[in-house]
Motif scaffolding. Structure first.
Motif, mmCIF file in Angstrom:
data_model
loop_
_atom_site.group_PDB
_atom_site.id
_atom_site.type_symbol
_atom_site.label_atom_id
_atom_site.label_comp_id
_atom_site.label_asym_id
_atom_site.label_seq_id
_atom_site.Cartn_x
_atom_site.Cartn_y
_atom_site.Cartn_z
ATOM 1 N N GLN A 164 -13.322 10.420 16.694
ATOM 2 C CA GLN A 164 -14.075 9.622 15.730
ATOM 3 C C GLN A 164 -13.562 8.185 15.646
ATOM 4 O O GLN A 164 -14.337 7.246 15.480
ATOM 5 N N THR B 273 -29.418 17.247 17.273
ATOM 6 C CA THR B 273 -28.858 16.262 16.341
ATOM 7 C C THR B 273 -29.855 15.956 15.223
ATOM 8 O O THR B 273 -31.045 15.774 15.484
ATOM 9 N N ASN C 101 -18.402 16.348 15.207
ATOM 10 C CA ASN C 101 -19.826 16.656 15.253
ATOM 11 C C ASN C 101 -20.674 15.792 14.326
ATOM 12 O O ASN C 101 -21.892 15.872 14.364
ATOM 13 N N LYS C 102 -20.051 14.971 13.521
ATOM 14 C CA LYS C 102 -20.807 14.109 12.613
ATOM 15 C C LYS C 102 -20.390 12.656 12.825
ATOM 16 O O LYS C 102 -19.210 12.338 12.875
ATOM 17 N N ILE C 103 -21.402 11.786 12.981
ATOM 18 C CA ILE C 103 -21.146 10.357 13.143
ATOM 19 C C ILE C 103 -21.749 9.621 11.961
ATOM 20 O O ILE C 103 -22.936 9.800 11.649
ATOM 21 N N ILE D 273 -22.690 16.240 18.968
ATOM 22 C CA ILE D 273 -23.058 15.433 17.794
ATOM 23 C C ILE D 273 -24.222 16.115 17.088
ATOM 24 O O ILE D 273 -25.359 16.088 17.564
ATOM 25 N N ILE E 115 -26.171 12.423 12.525
ATOM 26 C CA ILE E 115 -25.905 10.994 12.468
ATOM 27 C C ILE E 115 -26.372 10.487 11.111
ATOM 28 O O ILE E 115 -27.531 10.719 10.719
#
Length: 630
Positions: A484, A555, A511-513, A533, A536
């Motif tokens: 990250q 996603t 897995n999270k942006i 991912i 988002i």
């Protein structure tokens, strides 16, 4: 604006532009396909093939230059290789074509794109291409067709083998026949009935090697071959036994020499500009190939040599006997060498000389000595270098000050390198770099590449470059397995306009942006196709200039209502049950810009990956066909 640009075009250019109305708006169209089809249809006014091709190429460049078509793919040489017609231009040219009574509402794009513009086919817009073939045996309306483009059609298996025979027996005026990516498994002997044929494209098919051996078409200009499995060299179609009779040939693509005299006969094709050949590692094959190249030294522009031998373990091999190549190609611009001959190194034969015009070099599974590298560095017009699975004698690439002065594109893939160094003022014009290095390799000096705009990283060993590449505007990541915190590094780079996150670009744990305020201030395009991912999140003030998002069903998106300049979203779904989430549809509906949403299913994605494929799902759109020529 469109009307002004159109009215100022020469007559032939107007015809070529209107021709594009048979394709769907937004569909990628290859330059080479258009050029050959324009010439076959007689839309260029020149009498001979070379002049017509030159005029067609000038027309293509003019249409791009006037923004009547948009570039889709641009190669490392800066040449536009494919284009698309926007919705607005497509509507404009369709309206003009109808007013001039050139088109009528009968065939939809998914049918019209297969045939000559001048035809009198009786087909319904709801028909599919296999229905056309089903009634071909009793049709009398196909005899005037000059173009038949069946790329991607899957209708020749089992009892449908007869379709190709009927094409060869009924369409005797054909000048252009593309069977690329079809499911044909043979070429009938009747292929030689097509005496007017100028282009035959059988790339990416399972046509057996012997099928091309008996082709004898005296007007053929381009024979484009190549097996569906490019690594299976033995399956490449053979050079026709009577190739010496086809003196109008200007392009031979991926043909295999069965006997050495086939290579010798190629030397009689004095109009040949592009040659791609697979040879055995024997004295006879090598000697006759180099003699043929000598005979073609005044016309050959592109040369590809494939030798189905894995790269050697030895770090040194002598140069191939120079006496075989008595005359060096004068105007050779593109050179590809794949595989290694135990007789010696081929590269030195083609890179030495005072008037070297080489602009593009590809080396794959072969040797690169330090001496060769030093000669490459001094080539005055070298713009593109691809090094794939090479064996480098010193295991390093050192780009020294003042060298590789014209280089714009560099690809390094899975080679035995331990060090790549760019000195200050080396490769000063380098614009794009692709690195796919699967072993630990030290890379330094990237910050010295002031013109580097595009960077593609395809392995976890390249992630450290992100700290140095401050000047890049387009970044593509695949297999980099980033954490990250790497995203925070990217977010603060001032020049990034395009960010493409592909498979394994991030680790599974990330897995999270989340894009935060004042991050990615200049980002215009975001593409996410990475299963790791899963979400988002856009917060207010993040990516304020983001205009387009492309994402996949793995996603989810949140906060797109906080993107003030968003205009377009494209959703790539991979299964029947995949749908655009309700919250995304609601956000699009409520967005002040009313951004467009495009759906891209598995079939369309596969075709796109197969090099600009065509969309068959246009029956519901406005439809038409070209009228019969008067």
């Amino acid at each position: 604006m469109f009307k002004f640009s159109y009215n100022d075009l020469p007559k032939e250019y107007k015809s070529c532009l209107l021709y594009l109305a048979i394709f769907s708006p937004g569909q990628k169209i290859r330059r080479s396909t258009l050029i050959a089809r324009w010439v076959a249809e007689g839309l260029t006014s020149k009498e001979d093939w070379p002049s017509s091709v030159r005029q067609a190429n000038r027309c293509f460049d003019t249409l791009v230059g006037r923004c009547l078509v948009d570039p889709a793919n641009i190669d490392a040489m800066g040449k536009v290789k494919s284009c698309v017609v926007s919705d607005s231009v497509h509507g404009f040219i369709t309206t003009i074509a109808r007013k001039q009574h050139i088109v009528e509402t009968r065939l939809s794009h998914h049918l019209a794109r297969h045939f000559s513009i001048f035809n009198d086919l009786q087909l319904r817009s709801s028909d599919r291409i296999d229905q056309f073939f089903h009634g071909l045996y009793k049709s009398s309306q196909v005899s005037l067709l000059k173009v038949l483009d069946l790329e991607g059609c899957r209708c020749f298996l089992e009892k449908n083998h007869r379709y190709l025979k009927e094409i060869c027996s009924k369409m005797l005026l054909l000048k252009y026949l593309s069977l690329r990516r079809t499911d044909i498994t043979q070429l009938p002997s009747e292929i030689n009935n097509l005496r007017e044929l100028e282009v035959l494209d059988i790339r990416e098919t399972n046509v057996p090697p012997h099928a091309t051996a008996h082709i004898l078409l005296l007007k053929l200009k381009r024979l484009l071959a190549g097996h569906i499995d490019p690594s299976n060299f033995e399956s490449n179609p053979q050079i026709p036994h009577r190739i010496d009779k086809m003196v109008n040939m200007e392009a031979l693509h991926n043909v295999k020499a069965k006997q050495s005299h086939d290579l010798k006969d190629i030397g009689r094709l004095w109009q040949l500009r592009k040659l791609g050949v697979v040879i055995d590692d024997t004295d006879n094959h090598l000697r006759n190939l180099l003699k043929a190249i000598s005979d073609l030294h005044e016309c050959l522009c592109s040369l590809s040599i494939t030798i189905p031998v894995a790269r050697p373990h030895e770090a040194e091999l002598p140069e191939v006997n120079v006496s075989y190549l008595k005359k060096h190609p004068k105007i050779l611009e593109s050179l590809s060498i794949k595989g290694t001959t135990q007789k010696g190194r081929l590269l030195p034969l083609f890179i030495k000389g005072d008037n070297n015009k080489l602009a593009k070099i590809t080396l794959c599974h072969t040797l690169l000595s330090q001496d060769d590298l030093e000669v490459l560095a001094k080539l005055p017009k070298l713009r593109c270098v691809r090094l794939q699975h090479i064996l480098c004698t010193e295991h390093k690439l050192n780009f020294k000050k003042g060298e590789f002065g014209c280089l714009k594109y560099l690809l390094v893939e899975d080679s035995d390198l331990t060090n790549i160094t760019f000195e200050d003022e080396a490769a000063s014009e380098l614009e794009k770099m692709v690195l796919s290095i699967t072993s630990k390799c030290s890379i330094s000096g990237v910050d010295c590449l002031l013109n580097l705009k595009e960077l593609e990283l395809n392995s976890s060993f390249c992630g450290s470059l992100l700290d140095d590449a401050k000047q890049i505007s387009k970044l593509t990541l695949r297999g980099t397995l980033l954490e990250q915190d790497a995203l925070q590094t990217l977010a603060k780079k001032p020049n990034i306009r395009s960010l493409v996150l592909l498979d394994k670009s991030f680790r599974r744990s990330q897995n999270k942006i989340t894009l935060k305020k004042d991050e990615f201030l200049w980002l215009n395009l975001l593409v996410v196709d990475c299963s790791a991912i899963t979400k988002i999140v856009f917060t207010r003030g993040s990516a304020p200039r983001l205009k387009k998002i492309v994402w996949s069903s793995s996603t989810s998106l949140s906060g797109i209502n906080k993107l003030p300049r968003l205009k377009e979203l494209k959703f790539n779904f991979n299964g029947v049950g995949d749908q655009v989430p309700v919250e995304v549809r609601e956000a699009i509906k409520n967005h002040k810009n009313k951004p467009s949403l495009k759906l891209n299913g598995p079939e369309t994605q596969d075709k796109a990956k197969g090099d600009e494929q065509e969309d068959d799902d246009d029956a519901a759109k406005s439809s038409f066909c070209w009228k019969k020529q008067v």
